[in-house]
Write an enzyme that holds these catalytic residues in place. Structure first.
Site, mmCIF file in Angstrom:
data_model
loop_
_atom_site.group_PDB
_atom_site.id
_atom_site.type_symbol
_atom_site.label_atom_id
_atom_site.label_comp_id
_atom_site.label_asym_id
_atom_site.label_seq_id
_atom_site.Cartn_x
_atom_site.Cartn_y
_atom_site.Cartn_z
ATOM 1 N N GLU A 59 0.819 -1.221 0.000
ATOM 2 C CA GLU A 59 0.000 0.000 0.000
ATOM 3 C C GLU A 59 0.851 1.269 0.000
ATOM 4 O O GLU A 59 0.776 2.111 0.909
ATOM 5 C CB GLU A 59 -0.960 -0.002 1.193
ATOM 6 N N GLU B 285 -6.779 -7.615 -0.969
ATOM 7 C CA GLU B 285 -7.257 -7.454 0.403
ATOM 8 C C GLU B 285 -8.697 -6.982 0.406
ATOM 9 O O GLU B 285 -9.089 -6.119 -0.385
ATOM 10 C CB GLU B 285 -6.427 -6.423 1.174
#
Length: 707
Positions: free
Chosen positions: A159, A315
């Site tokens: 991320e 995710e």
């Protein structure tokens, strides 16, 4: 203007079928738990887990000490149970020893505050010490595990830009100056681009330039725009450096990094060029009844970033997250439905954060595939049930979506649009985009996102909810599309500035003036809490414009306020095509404009669906797959018409589907479509979200229900 049939895609990894699993953090558990986890993964149908995302301190306890033995045992264990590994480079959070040895690794805010250790992603993107240490770790992992039979995918970092997307320290300032020198060459060219004649901001040398730290008043807008570009590039440089090591040491193993849906800080068009495939982290809010529409938008973007190729949902939450003010769990069936939605929008796998729920740390209340209560929990039952269903959908892997409608998205324009000192601070790209997308979603019309310099050939219609920053060469591509027979629908505050955030000569819509057939005389933002009525009954909020037609015909006018009687929506015949301009933010009313424009362009929905039902089609070498998802709280029936009239087999249930699909609330069907033996009529043009529900039919086919 039909688009060519999609080319079948290869699997994302060597793992066959659709990927299923989640983040696994074994360092949080005694080693005797690992064997239990591996056995439960097999029971749940897990095919791949992500390992090592935050393991740097465990892998490298000190500057010159390494501990790979535990990871060796773990990968061997997973492989022996048939579980593939997405191995992370573990570089997202530097260990304490590194930041204590060199505190300049830590990032600095615009106010000069150095952020401390104790959370995650605590690093300056321009820090040489961080970069060197990260590449050293990446190389050590690649050299040790490149040929391990469990390794199926490299997970680079984690991320990027999540907590720290920018740093204002002296090293970042040096890096920014070097980036500017490469971009502009001479300082005179930079002074022109930044408009430094304003407010005595002229620079004599690059050494005088600093990052846009906190200042007494508004900061130079072009400096801020270049800073956004630089920050995206600085993080990308770190990613590319790790990727180069992996390519060198472990050729043939695909690599990705997890994006964060429609994320402002990073130009994902540029980032996607350096991914083997796109992966995304997505966390729709279960308390939001419209969350599935925003999720669909984000998934369409992920699919679009590499030309409609399959992507991976890396995710999502099995139930509740831990970081909202109120963390609502997913009601029974919602996890399944939202996971199927990702597949419906082109994903070739759905994975989760995380496998086993943590007992300590900031995410100890975050849901997991294996909850705190273990195998007795509701969540575990859903984990096992959905894993079995994914096995029945294996043939969907590699198939693709395509679309007749393109939405133009440009990060440069987004960054510039949301600058300070504009006519209205309320004009924000996501807020402008959402009503347009929601109208298309309700009508069963699939879209592809494209950058403004994309090849538009084959799209029946191109939509630009806002293109505040637009380069002349980009405008020429759009104009050529219309001239050749395409259809354009352009939203307000478009064609305003150039690449340097300078107003185009003659004002808006700048290089779109000819194709739109109008000029904007004055921007007329709408005060908070107020609206401006249109003659059609629609209402404009946030924004309106005083426009002057220069060949365009008026389709709708303002009916109230200072602009009463002036054009609000125009249409302009240009070459063989048509360009529409919507000068106000119509929110709910944009659907009627799109119905007219897309109907004229020959755009048709996949099927006429009842309200709350989402429909898409994936096509590949193994067949054509019709996805139907009921996001509503009432049963819904969808008639199968046109190319889908012959029905097929619902892969979720194994049952034959004939003239319609019936879905319970939160129900879904994935129909492998039978070939149509004879031509059948297309669905009616311009159908709305509530037409053709088939609720009065006496022929019923059970199309899959929520568990």
């Amino acid at each position: 203007m039909n688009r060519p049939a999609p080319t079948p895609a290869a699997s994302l990894t060597r793992v066959p079928g659709l990927l299923y699993g989640g983040d696994y953090n074994p360092e949080q558990w005694p080693e005797e738990v690992w064997a239990e986890d591996a056995a439960l993964m097999r029971e749940a149908g897990v095919t791949m887990v992500t390992v090592g995302v935050f393991s740097w301190a465990r892998l490298q306890p000190g500057p010159d000490s390494w501990d790979f033995a535990w990871l060796d045992r773990l990968l061997d264990l997973l492989h022996s149970h048939g579980i593939a590994v997405d191995l992370a480079t573990a570089t997202a959070s530097p260990p304490a020893w590194l930041v204590r040895a060199d505190p300049t690794v830590l990032p600095v805010t615009a106010d000069g505050v150095r952020l401390e250790f104790g959370s995650r992603q605590h690093y300056c993107p321009s820090s040489p010490a961080y970069r060197d240490a990260a590449l050293r770790l990446t190389r050590a992992l690649a050299e040790r595990y490149a040929r391990h039979p469990a390794l199926a995918l490299w997970h680079i970092h984690n991320e990027y830009g999540d907590h720290v997307a920018e740093c204002f320290c002296p090293r970042s300032a040096e890096h920014f100056r070097a980036w500017l020198r490469e971009r502009y060459g001479t300082v005179e060219a930079l002074n022109h681009a930044w408009g430094t004649a304003f407010w005595s901001q002229r620079y004599a040398t690059y050494d005088e330039i600093e990052p846009p730290r906190t200042a007494p008043g508004p900061v130079n807008p072009t400096q801020l725009l270049d800073w956004r570009r630089f920050c995206s590039d600085a993080l990308l440089a770190l990613h590319r450096a790790e990727r180069e090591v992996l390519t060198e040491v472990s050729p043939g193993i695909p690599a990705t990094t997890n994006f964060m849906s429609m994320f402002k800080a990073l130009d994902y068009w540029e980032w996607a060029r350096h991914e083997d495939f796109v992966s995304d982290d997505a966390y729709p809010d279960p308390s939001d009844p419209r969350a599935h529409v925003a999720a669909s938008l984000n998934y369409d973007l992920m699919r679009s970033l590499k030309g409609n190729a399959p992507w991976l949902l890396l995710e999502q939450a099995p139930s509740a997250v831990s970081w909202r003010p109120v963390n609502v769990p997913k009601k029974p069936g919602l996890q399944r439905l939202w996971s199927l939605q990702a597949l419906a929008r082109g994903a070739d796998g759905v994975m989760y954060f995380q496998w086993r729920a943590s007992r300590a740390g900031a995410e100890k209340f975050h849901s997991a595939l294996l909850p705190h209560r273990g195998t007795a929990s509701r969540g575990w039952a859903e984990t096992v049930r959905f894993g079995a269903e994914l096995g029945r959908l294996a043939d969907v892997a590699g198939s693709r979506l395509d679309a007749d409608v393109a939405i133009v998205l440009d990060w440069d324009s987004w960054w510039a649009l949301e600058g300070a000192d504009h006519p209205s601070a309320r004009m924000r790209w996501p807020d402008l985009l959402r009503p347009w997308y929601a109208a298309l979603h309700a009508r069963g019309i699939t879209v592809t996102f494209v950058p403004p310099d994309a090849d538009l050939a084959g799209y029946r219609a191109v939509l630009a909810p806002s293109l505040y920053l637009l380069r002349p060469e980009q405008a020429r591509r759009i104009a050529d599309h219309v001239r050749g027979g395409g259809h354009l629908v352009c939203g307000p505050f478009s064609g305003v500035v150039d690449i340097h955030d300078h107003i185009h000569d003659g004002g808006a819509p700048g290089p779109l003036r000819e194709v739109l057939g109008l000029s904007v005389d004055e921007f007329w933002p709408v005060p908070d809490g107020e609206s401006t009525a249109l003659a059609s009954g629609a209402e404009a909020t946030l924004w309106t414009e005083w426009i002057v037609p220069e060949g365009a015909e008026t389709v709708d006018t303002y009916a109230s306020g200072s602009l009463a009687g002036l054009p609000a929506v125009t249409r302009h015949a240009y070459g063989a095509g048509t360009a529409w301009y919507v000068s106000g933010h119509l929110a709910e009313g944009i659907g009627d404009v799109l119905d007219r424009a897309l109907g004229a362009a020959g755009v048709r929905p996949v099927l006429d669906v009842p309200e709350g039902v989402e429909v898409t089609v994936r096509t590949g070498a193994q067949g054509t797959y019709l996805f139907l998802l009921n996001h509503g709280d009432q049963p819904a029936r969808t008639p199968l018409t046109g190319a889908y009239a012959a029905g097929g087999t619902d892969l979720l249930t194994g049952r034959a589907v004939h003239d319609k699909v019936t879905l319970e609330p939160l129900g879904a069907a994935v129909v492998r479509v039978a070939p149509v033996s004879a031509p059948v009529p297309e669905s009616a043009p311009g159908a709305g979200s509530g037409s053709g529900s088939g609720l009065d039919s006496d022929s019923d086919s059970p199309g899959g229900t929520a568990p």
